[in-house]
Design a protein around this motif. Structure first.
Motif, PDB file in Angstrom:
ATOM      1  N   SER A 169      99.440   7.868  21.688  1.00 47.75           N
ATOM      2  CA  SER A 169      99.571   8.974  20.737  1.00 47.75           C
ATOM      3  C   SER A 169     100.802   9.826  21.023  1.00 47.75           C
ATOM      4  O   SER A 169     101.551  10.197  20.115  1.00 47.75           O
ATOM      5  N   GLU A 170     101.043  10.123  22.315  1.00 43.38           N
ATOM      6  CA  GLU A 170     102.187  10.959  22.689  1.00 43.38           C
ATOM      7  C   GLU A 170     103.507  10.271  22.341  1.00 43.38           C
ATOM      8  O   GLU A 170     104.452  10.920  21.878  1.00 43.38           O
ATOM      9  N   GLN A 171     103.578   8.961  22.558  1.00 45.88           N
ATOM     10  CA  GLN A 171     104.799   8.217  22.248  1.00 45.88           C
ATOM     11  C   GLN A 171     105.061   8.181  20.740  1.00 45.88           C
ATOM     12  O   GLN A 171     106.201   8.336  20.299  1.00 45.88           O
ATOM     13  N   PHE A 172     104.008   7.987  19.951  1.00 42.20           N
ATOM     14  CA  PHE A 172     104.185   7.953  18.494  1.00 42.20           C
ATOM     15  C   PHE A 172     104.660   9.309  17.988  1.00 42.20           C
ATOM     16  O   PHE A 172     105.590   9.378  17.169  1.00 42.20           O
ATOM     17  N   LEU A 173     104.043  10.390  18.465  1.00 41.76           N
ATOM     18  CA  LEU A 173     104.432  11.728  18.015  1.00 41.76           C
ATOM     19  C   LEU A 173     105.839  12.080  18.478  1.00 41.76           C
ATOM     20  O   LEU A 173     106.579  12.785  17.769  1.00 41.76           O
ATOM     21  N   GLU A 174     106.223  11.582  19.653  1.00 37.97           N
ATOM     22  CA  GLU A 174     107.591  11.808  20.133  1.00 37.97           C
ATOM     23  C   GLU A 174     108.600  11.144  19.197  1.00 37.97           C
ATOM     24  O   GLU A 174     109.613  11.743  18.822  1.00 37.97           O
ATOM     25  N   GLY A 175     108.326   9.896  18.814  1.00 42.36           N
ATOM     26  CA  GLY A 175     109.209   9.209  17.879  1.00 42.36           C
ATOM     27  C   GLY A 175     109.208   9.838  16.507  1.00 42.36           C
ATOM     28  O   GLY A 175     110.227   9.869  15.809  1.00 42.36           O
ATOM     29  N   LEU A 176     108.058  10.378  16.113  1.00 40.95           N
ATOM     30  CA  LEU A 176     107.931  11.020  14.804  1.00 40.95           C
ATOM     31  C   LEU A 176     108.816  12.258  14.709  1.00 40.95           C
ATOM     32  O   LEU A 176     109.314  12.594  13.621  1.00 40.95           O
ATOM     33  N   GLN A 177     109.044  12.922  15.839  1.00 42.56           N
ATOM     34  CA  GLN A 177     109.821  14.165  15.840  1.00 42.56           C
ATOM     35  C   GLN A 177     111.267  13.974  16.253  1.00 42.56           C
ATOM     36  O   GLN A 177     112.091  14.875  16.029  1.00 42.56           O
ATOM     37  N   SER A 178     111.605  12.843  16.842  1.00 44.27           N
ATOM     38  CA  SER A 178     112.952  12.678  17.394  1.00 44.27           C
ATOM     39  C   SER A 178     113.999  12.486  16.288  1.00 44.27           C
ATOM     40  O   SER A 178     113.772  11.756  15.317  1.00 44.27           O
ATOM     41  N   ASP A 179     115.136  13.166  16.458  1.00 46.08           N
ATOM     42  CA  ASP A 179     116.288  13.047  15.555  1.00 46.08           C
ATOM     43  C   ASP A 179     115.910  13.246  14.088  1.00 46.08           C
ATOM     44  O   ASP A 179     116.428  12.562  13.192  1.00 46.08           O
ATOM     45  N   PHE A 180     115.008  14.179  13.833  1.00 42.98           N
ATOM     46  CA  PHE A 180     114.590  14.426  12.446  1.00 42.98           C
ATOM     47  C   PHE A 180     115.676  15.187  11.697  1.00 42.98           C
ATOM     48  O   PHE A 180     116.197  16.191  12.170  1.00 42.98           O
ATOM     49  N   ILE A 181     116.030  14.696  10.517  1.00 47.27           N
ATOM     50  CA  ILE A 181     117.029  15.332   9.660  1.00 47.27           C
ATOM     51  C   ILE A 181     116.310  15.899   8.440  1.00 47.27           C
ATOM     52  O   ILE A 181     115.808  15.133   7.599  1.00 47.27           O
ATOM     53  N   PRO A 182     116.223  17.222   8.303  1.00 48.28           N
ATOM     54  CA  PRO A 182     115.477  17.818   7.183  1.00 48.28           C
ATOM     55  C   PRO A 182     115.964  17.368   5.811  1.00 48.28           C
ATOM     56  O   PRO A 182     115.179  17.311   4.862  1.00 48.28           O
ATOM     57  N   PHE A 183     117.260  17.037   5.696  1.00 49.73           N
ATOM     58  CA  PHE A 183     117.783  16.631   4.391  1.00 49.73           C
ATOM     59  C   PHE A 183     117.127  15.352   3.889  1.00 49.73           C
ATOM     60  O   PHE A 183     117.102  15.106   2.679  1.00 49.73           O
ATOM     61  N   HIS A 184     116.598  14.544   4.790  1.00 55.00           N
ATOM     62  CA  HIS A 184     115.936  13.315   4.360  1.00 55.00           C
ATOM     63  C   HIS A 184     114.720  13.624   3.485  1.00 55.00           C
ATOM     64  O   HIS A 184     114.428  12.878   2.548  1.00 55.00           O
ATOM     65  N   LEU A 185     114.022  14.717   3.803  1.00 54.75           N
ATOM     66  CA  LEU A 185     112.914  15.132   2.943  1.00 54.75           C
ATOM     67  C   LEU A 185     113.430  15.598   1.588  1.00 54.75           C
ATOM     68  O   LEU A 185     112.852  15.272   0.542  1.00 54.75           O
ATOM     69  N   ALA A 186     114.525  16.372   1.613  1.00 53.53           N
ATOM     70  CA  ALA A 186     115.122  16.822   0.348  1.00 53.53           C
ATOM     71  C   ALA A 186     115.582  15.632  -0.472  1.00 53.53           C
ATOM     72  O   ALA A 186     115.410  15.591  -1.704  1.00 53.53           O
ATOM     73  N   TYR A 187     116.138  14.631   0.195  1.00 55.43           N
ATOM     74  CA  TYR A 187     116.573  13.399  -0.482  1.00 55.43           C
ATOM     75  C   TYR A 187     115.396  12.711  -1.171  1.00 55.43           C
ATOM     76  O   TYR A 187     115.503  12.274  -2.321  1.00 55.43           O
ATOM     77  N   ALA A 188     114.255  12.649  -0.486  1.00 54.60           N
ATOM     78  CA  ALA A 188     113.063  12.017  -1.068  1.00 54.60           C
ATOM     79  C   ALA A 188     112.588  12.779  -2.303  1.00 54.60           C
ATOM     80  O   ALA A 188     112.222  12.166  -3.320  1.00 54.60           O
ATOM     81  N   PHE A 189     112.613  14.095  -2.257  1.00 54.69           N
ATOM     82  CA  PHE A 189     112.137  14.890  -3.390  1.00 54.69           C
ATOM     83  C   PHE A 189     113.138  14.887  -4.547  1.00 54.69           C
ATOM     84  O   PHE A 189     112.738  14.943  -5.716  1.00 54.69           O
ATOM     85  N   ILE A 190     114.431  14.831  -4.232  1.00 48.99           N
ATOM     86  CA  ILE A 190     115.432  14.713  -5.302  1.00 48.99           C
ATOM     87  C   ILE A 190     115.252  13.395  -6.037  1.00 48.99           C
ATOM     88  O   ILE A 190     115.283  13.336  -7.275  1.00 48.99           O
ATOM     89  N   LYS A 191     115.058  12.322  -5.277  1.00 48.01           N
ATOM     90  CA  LYS A 191     114.809  11.022  -5.903  1.00 48.01           C
ATOM     91  C   LYS A 191     113.552  11.054  -6.754  1.00 48.01           C
ATOM     92  O   LYS A 191     113.528  10.523  -7.872  1.00 48.01           O
ATOM     93  N   SER A 192     112.505  11.670  -6.241  1.00 46.62           N
ATOM     94  CA  SER A 192     111.237  11.688  -6.974  1.00 46.62           C
ATOM     95  C   SER A 192     111.358  12.473  -8.277  1.00 46.62           C
ATOM     96  O   SER A 192     110.679  12.145  -9.263  1.00 46.62           O
ATOM     97  N   PHE A 193     112.226  13.491  -8.309  1.00 45.89           N
ATOM     98  CA  PHE A 193     112.443  14.247  -9.548  1.00 45.89           C
ATOM     99  C   PHE A 193     113.069  13.355 -10.625  1.00 45.89           C
ATOM    100  O   PHE A 193     112.610  13.329 -11.778  1.00 45.89           O
ATOM    101  N   PHE A 194     114.099  12.614 -10.255  1.00 46.64           N
ATOM    102  CA  PHE A 194     114.732  11.703 -11.207  1.00 46.64           C
ATOM    103  C   PHE A 194     113.778  10.581 -11.605  1.00 46.64           C
ATOM    104  O   PHE A 194     113.728  10.177 -12.773  1.00 46.64           O
TER     105      PHE A 194
END
Length: 245
Positions: A169-194
């Motif tokens: 669990s600790e390893q998965f959560l570590e990978g889930l948080q590592s090098d996170f770029i917030p713009f990737h979420l914005a990119y997903a929502f921009i795509k979903s709007f179109f």
């Protein structure tokens, strides 16, 4: 030439949607109905697919990490990137093209066959605004559907990885948080709007301009799904080039 005619007809339809607006109180009722039909009724299939595809991504990633020098946290990282960047916004939209798109085309196509659209025009109602505009407004909630898909997909990835014994669990959560770029979420929502605009308008076009009887309604639904999927994939490529390159 037929393709050029269809493209021109599609953009003329988009213009005519806003030509003469329907009464506000009527639109309000129609919009709530479309939200229920297009968004709420789609949540079950979205949650189901998101959960299990998230799990499959984790399992496949774990099974292909045979090198002991590669940290297990990469499983969580890969699952996060796959789900946020492509799976949730794009794969779910292809599924929605089949569910929502076919529903829109068949419902409007049936109204065309039974001459209900002609009756609306005779009564002085802008049928495009009455039928298509509420669908466009309802589909503006589509980024909410994608956010649910992302959350459930990551939950499925976590449970498959941890409960399957592929990663701690600790390893998965570590990978889930590592090098996170917030713009990737914005990119997903921009795509979903179109994608939402495409899902609302392309199937509506195929239903509104179809000709024939009940058999042609089924054919129009199939054609609608194919072209909606093609346009979604092309739009996905263009937006990825513009936003991430």
């Amino acid at each position: 030439m037929s393709y050029l005619h269809s493209i021109g007809e599609y953009f003329i339809m988009l213009k005519d949607i806003f030509r003469r607006m329907t009464k506000g109180s009527v639109l309000k009722t129609l919009i709530f109905k479309e939200v229920d039909d297009l968004i709420i009724n789609s949540m079950g299939i979205v949650v189901f697919i998101s959960f299990f595809i998230g799990g499959v991504v984790t399992i496949q990633t774990a099974l292909n990490l045979n090198n002991p020098l590669i940290p297990k946290s990469l499983i969580g990282f890969t699952a996060r990137q796959s789900i946020i960047l492509e799976f949730a916004p794009t794969f779910i939209s292809i599924i929605m093209a089949g569910k929502v798109g076919s529903y829109i085309t068949s419902s409007i196509g049936t109204m065309r066959v039974t001459e209900q659209i002609d009756a609306l025009e005779v009564m002085g109602i802008n049928s495009l605004n009455y039928l298509v505009f509420p669908k466009i407004i309802a589909m503006l909630l589509y980024p909410f559907v994608i956010s649910i898909a992302i959350f459930v997909g990551l939950l499925g990835a976590y449970m498959a990885g941890v409960m399957g014994g592929f990663v701690a669990s600790e390893q998965f959560l570590e990978g889930l948080q590592s090098d996170f770029i917030p713009f990737h979420l914005a990119y997903a929502f921009i795509k979903s709007f179109f994608f939402a605009l495409i899902l609302a308008t392309v199937p509506s076009y195929h239903g509104y301009y179809m000709k024939g009887g009940s058999l042609e309604v089924g054919q129009a639904s199939t054609t609608s799904f194919v072209w909606t999927s093609v346009i979604l994939i092309i739009t996905n490529y263009v937006l990825t080039q513009l936003l991430l390159s």
